[in-house]
Design an enzyme around this catalytic site. Structure first.
Site, mmCIF file in Angstrom:
data_model
loop_
_atom_site.group_PDB
_atom_site.id
_atom_site.type_symbol
_atom_site.label_atom_id
_atom_site.label_comp_id
_atom_site.label_asym_id
_atom_site.label_seq_id
_atom_site.Cartn_x
_atom_site.Cartn_y
_atom_site.Cartn_z
ATOM 1 N N ARG A 246 -23.368 -30.205 41.592
ATOM 2 C CA ARG A 246 -22.361 -31.246 41.825
ATOM 3 C C ARG A 246 -21.187 -31.129 40.865
ATOM 4 O O ARG A 246 -20.205 -31.854 40.994
ATOM 5 C CB ARG A 246 -22.994 -32.648 41.671
ATOM 6 C CG ARG A 246 -24.064 -32.954 42.693
ATOM 7 C CD ARG A 246 -24.718 -34.297 42.429
ATOM 8 N NE ARG A 246 -23.959 -35.409 42.964
ATOM 9 C CZ ARG A 246 -24.256 -36.046 44.100
ATOM 10 N NH1 ARG A 246 -25.289 -35.685 44.831
ATOM 11 N NH2 ARG A 246 -23.523 -37.052 44.509
ATOM 12 N N TYR B 26 -17.352 -30.812 41.652
ATOM 13 C CA TYR B 26 -16.697 -32.071 42.039
ATOM 14 C C TYR B 26 -16.598 -33.020 40.836
ATOM 15 O O TYR B 26 -15.519 -33.476 40.485
ATOM 16 C CB TYR B 26 -17.499 -32.708 43.166
ATOM 17 C CG TYR B 26 -16.925 -33.976 43.738
ATOM 18 C CD1 TYR B 26 -15.853 -33.936 44.637
ATOM 19 C CD2 TYR B 26 -17.463 -35.225 43.426
ATOM 20 C CE1 TYR B 26 -15.337 -35.106 45.194
ATOM 21 C CE2 TYR B 26 -16.951 -36.396 43.979
ATOM 22 C CZ TYR B 26 -15.888 -36.333 44.871
ATOM 23 O OH TYR B 26 -15.388 -37.488 45.412
ATOM 24 N N LYS C 217 -13.136 -33.727 38.975
ATOM 25 C CA LYS C 217 -12.530 -35.059 38.957
ATOM 26 C C LYS C 217 -12.329 -35.561 37.527
ATOM 27 O O LYS C 217 -11.396 -36.308 37.241
ATOM 28 C CB LYS C 217 -13.405 -36.047 39.732
ATOM 29 C CG LYS C 217 -13.419 -35.821 41.245
ATOM 30 C CD LYS C 217 -12.159 -36.333 41.904
ATOM 31 C CE LYS C 217 -12.229 -36.255 43.422
ATOM 32 N NZ LYS C 217 -11.006 -36.720 44.075
ATOM 33 N N SER D 260 -22.777 -41.994 57.622
ATOM 34 C CA SER D 260 -22.498 -41.343 58.908
ATOM 35 C C SER D 260 -23.729 -40.583 59.409
ATOM 36 O O SER D 260 -24.079 -40.657 60.586
ATOM 37 C CB SER D 260 -21.276 -40.434 58.794
ATOM 38 O OG SER D 260 -21.370 -39.624 57.651
ATOM 39 N N THR E 108 -30.270 -45.587 44.626
ATOM 40 C CA THR E 108 -29.377 -46.640 45.131
ATOM 41 C C THR E 108 -27.932 -46.161 45.169
ATOM 42 O O THR E 108 -27.532 -45.255 44.438
ATOM 43 C CB THR E 108 -29.428 -47.914 44.256
ATOM 44 O OG1 THR E 108 -28.797 -47.627 43.008
ATOM 45 C CG2 THR E 108 -30.841 -48.405 44.049
HETATM 46 P P1 NAD Z 1 -12.411 -36.636 53.213
HETATM 47 O O1 NAD Z 1 -13.102 -35.354 52.970
HETATM 48 O O2 NAD Z 1 -12.614 -37.316 54.520
HETATM 49 O O3 NAD Z 1 -10.833 -36.460 53.007
HETATM 50 C C1 NAD Z 1 -10.260 -35.544 52.110
HETATM 51 C C2 NAD Z 1 -9.014 -34.959 52.743
HETATM 52 O O4 NAD Z 1 -8.418 -34.031 51.827
HETATM 53 C C3 NAD Z 1 -9.298 -34.177 54.025
HETATM 54 O O5 NAD Z 1 -8.395 -34.549 55.026
HETATM 55 C C4 NAD Z 1 -9.126 -32.716 53.617
HETATM 56 O O6 NAD Z 1 -8.736 -31.892 54.692
HETATM 57 C C5 NAD Z 1 -8.063 -32.834 52.537
HETATM 58 N N1 NAD Z 1 -8.081 -31.729 51.567
HETATM 59 C C6 NAD Z 1 -9.157 -31.211 50.931
HETATM 60 N N2 NAD Z 1 -8.778 -30.216 50.108
HETATM 61 C C7 NAD Z 1 -7.429 -30.092 50.252
HETATM 62 C C8 NAD Z 1 -6.451 -29.227 49.676
HETATM 63 N N3 NAD Z 1 -6.777 -28.281 48.804
HETATM 64 N N4 NAD Z 1 -5.159 -29.378 50.060
HETATM 65 C C9 NAD Z 1 -4.795 -30.308 50.968
HETATM 66 N N5 NAD Z 1 -5.686 -31.159 51.538
HETATM 67 C C10 NAD Z 1 -6.978 -31.044 51.182
HETATM 68 O O7 NAD Z 1 -12.808 -37.603 52.000
HETATM 69 P P2 NAD Z 1 -12.538 -39.154 51.783
HETATM 70 O O8 NAD Z 1 -13.847 -39.843 51.829
HETATM 71 O O9 NAD Z 1 -11.445 -39.634 52.628
HETATM 72 O O10 NAD Z 1 -12.078 -39.142 50.258
HETATM 73 C C11 NAD Z 1 -10.705 -39.198 49.892
HETATM 74 C C12 NAD Z 1 -10.588 -39.121 48.380
HETATM 75 O O11 NAD Z 1 -11.301 -40.199 47.780
HETATM 76 C C13 NAD Z 1 -11.159 -37.829 47.798
HETATM 77 O O12 NAD Z 1 -10.337 -37.405 46.731
HETATM 78 C C14 NAD Z 1 -12.508 -38.266 47.276
HETATM 79 O O13 NAD Z 1 -12.934 -37.460 46.194
HETATM 80 C C15 NAD Z 1 -12.240 -39.698 46.853
HETATM 81 N N6 NAD Z 1 -13.464 -40.493 46.885
HETATM 82 C C16 NAD Z 1 -14.040 -40.860 48.073
HETATM 83 C C17 NAD Z 1 -15.226 -41.586 48.069
HETATM 84 C C18 NAD Z 1 -15.897 -42.024 49.345
HETATM 85 O O14 NAD Z 1 -16.979 -42.591 49.277
HETATM 86 N N7 NAD Z 1 -15.327 -41.841 50.510
HETATM 87 C C19 NAD Z 1 -15.824 -41.927 46.850
HETATM 88 C C20 NAD Z 1 -15.223 -41.521 45.668
HETATM 89 C C21 NAD Z 1 -14.041 -40.815 45.693
HETATM 90 N N1 UDP Z 2 -28.805 -39.043 51.545
HETATM 91 C C1 UDP Z 2 -29.924 -39.180 52.355
HETATM 92 N N2 UDP Z 2 -29.875 -38.714 53.625
HETATM 93 C C2 UDP Z 2 -28.777 -38.127 54.149
HETATM 94 C C3 UDP Z 2 -27.617 -37.983 53.334
HETATM 95 C C4 UDP Z 2 -27.686 -38.455 52.029
HETATM 96 O O1 UDP Z 2 -30.952 -39.723 51.920
HETATM 97 O O2 UDP Z 2 -28.803 -37.729 55.326
HETATM 98 C C5 UDP Z 2 -28.848 -39.601 50.179
HETATM 99 C C6 UDP Z 2 -28.340 -38.683 49.081
HETATM 100 O O3 UDP Z 2 -29.386 -37.870 48.590
HETATM 101 C C7 UDP Z 2 -27.856 -39.675 48.064
HETATM 102 C C8 UDP Z 2 -27.355 -40.856 48.893
HETATM 103 O O4 UDP Z 2 -27.981 -40.703 50.171
HETATM 104 O O5 UDP Z 2 -28.917 -40.129 47.262
HETATM 105 C C9 UDP Z 2 -25.843 -40.881 49.067
HETATM 106 O O6 UDP Z 2 -25.445 -39.599 49.517
HETATM 107 P P1 UDP Z 2 -23.954 -39.254 49.925
HETATM 108 O O7 UDP Z 2 -23.943 -37.799 50.258
HETATM 109 O O8 UDP Z 2 -23.507 -40.199 50.968
HETATM 110 O O9 UDP Z 2 -23.068 -39.567 48.650
HETATM 111 P P2 UDP Z 2 -23.256 -39.371 47.061
HETATM 112 O O10 UDP Z 2 -23.169 -40.744 46.543
HETATM 113 O O11 UDP Z 2 -24.583 -38.738 46.755
HETATM 114 O O12 UDP Z 2 -22.131 -38.502 46.679
#
Ligand code: NAD
Ligand code: UDP
Length: 310
Positions: A140, A143, A147, A187, A208
């Site tokens: 991990r 990422y 970040k 999803s 959790t």
């Molecule tokens: P997502 O994967 O659906 O969206 C990310 C977007 O960035 C995509 O459209 C992808 O094509 C684009 N992208 C990736 N690499 C790129 C690059 N090098 N150049 C241009 N575009 C690029 O993810 P999301 O859930 O919408 O997340 C959006 C942001 O929020 C991300 O930075 C993610 O790390 C952060 N974030 C999301 C969550 C969450 O739970 N959804 C949690 C924590 C942080």
């Molecule tokens: N997870 C799971 N089944 C799935 C996908 C994810 O049990 O089909 C678990 C995963 O191991 C983690 C939590 O659900 O403990 C959240 O996973 P996710 O990939 O949504 O995000 P994370 O918070 O781990 O980045």
């Protein structure tokens, strides 16, 4: 205003673009369409104030904007681990490029950071003061550490070049427009339940997460961007914590599915507990999530039902 949303064709980014357009802003969506898709932005692709720029933020680009939301980065572990070196480049070189742009045009820039900067946290709930517990060499880390460096870059551009920064530490967010093969838990479980296949739980499901509905998150990002003088990281998320097993049971009930639950191996370094302390967001932004998990799951299930029918 003229606003750049990198990652604007992704899950959160597409909701943000729509909301900003609704407020009368001009929106430039920059995306390489790696984990995002044109379908997410289809409804407003022809809007006169909207423009899609297909570009990779790892490469420099010259644009003139007043605000930048830097969301470009795959967020699902499946997607960010597919090409980990690219994930690091996106977070480091991509963030440098966006900060360089912010510096050049004096734009305010908000970085989409993550609860993953806390790694497998040993403090519950997580406050912004906690420095985290991250494995720097694990699966991990491309990422998590990517970040963390992005946060470092934001703070250093602020201290060294007076760039007007905002750092949002986003906790697990879900809702319509997550891609069907995204691999994240909400999803995955909804699609599995609707198709009648087994619900895959990694480990025993005792770990959790705290799930925030996407409209709440978009509101929080906009409020943080608008708030004057907040240059420190701020936690954004819903503080109600659920085990993954209880999430699966809730989804099975809400979909009326008879899918069985299948226990698969727990991935390396999967955080055991995650729960945001959002006192700072409450105090500084007056923000509070409004959508509870039951309601948010219902809307997300409706979205996937429609998608699977089509
Ligand atoms: P997502 O994967 O659906 O969206 C990310 C977007 O960035 C995509 O459209 C992808 O094509 C684009 N992208 C990736 N690499 C790129 C690059 N090098 N150049 C241009 N575009 C690029 O993810 P999301 O859930 O919408 O997340 C959006 C942001 O929020 C991300 O930075 C993610 O790390 C952060 N974030 C999301 C969550 C969450 O739970 N959804 C949690 C924590 C942080
Ligand atoms: N997870 C799971 N089944 C799935 C996908 C994810 O049990 O089909 C678990 C995963 O191991 C983690 C939590 O659900 O403990 C959240 O996973 P996710 O990939 O949504 O995000 P994370 O918070 O781990 O980045």
């Amino acid at each position: 205003m003229r606003i750049l949303v990198t990652g604007g064709a992704g899950f959160i980014g597409s909701h943000l673009c729509l909301s900003l357009l609704g407020q009368g802003h001009e929106v430039l969506c920059l995306d390489n369409l790696y984990s995002g898709s044109k379908c997410n932005i289809q409804p407003f692709l022809d809007h006169p104030s909207f423009e899609l720029i297909r570009h990779d933020i790892v490469e420099p680009i010259l644009l003139e904007v007043e605000q930048i939301y830097n969301l470009a980065c795959p967020a699902s572990p499946v997607h960010y681990q597919y090409n980990p070196v690219k994930t690091v480049k996106t977070n480091v070189m991509g963030t440098i490029n966006m900060l360089g742009m912010a510096k050049r045009v004096r734009a305010r820039i908000l970085q989409a950071s993550t609860s993953e900067v806390y790694g497998d946290p040993q403090v519950q709930p997580q406050t912004e003061k906690y420095w985290g517990n991250v494995n720097p060499i694990g699966l991990r880390s491309c990422y998590d550490e990517g970040k963390r460096v992005a946060e470092t870059l934001m703070m250093d551009y602020h201290r060294q070049n007076q760039v007007d920064i905002r750092i949002a530490r986003i906790f697990n967010t879900y809702g319509p427009q997550m891609s069907i093969d995204d691999g994240r838990v909400v999803s995955n479980l909804i699609v599995q339940a609707l198709r009648g296949g087994p619900l895959t739980i990694y480990g025993e499901g005792a770990q959790t997460r705290s799930f925030c509905y996407v409209s709440d998150m978009v509101g929080a990002l906009e409020q943080l961007m608008a708030c004057e003088g907040v240059h420190r990281p701020i936690n954004l998320g819903n503080p109600v914590e659920s085990t993954i097993l209880s999430l699966a049971e809730q989804i099975r009930e809400a979909t009326g599915s008879r899918s069985e639950i299948r226990f698969d191996p727990l991935p390396q370094d999967d955080p055991t507990r995650r729960n945001p302390d959002i006192s700072e967001a409450r105090r500084l932004l007056g923000w509070e999530p409004e959508v509870d998990l039951e309601e948010g799951l219902r809307w997300t299930i409706e979205y996937f039902e429609k998608l699977l029918r089509e």
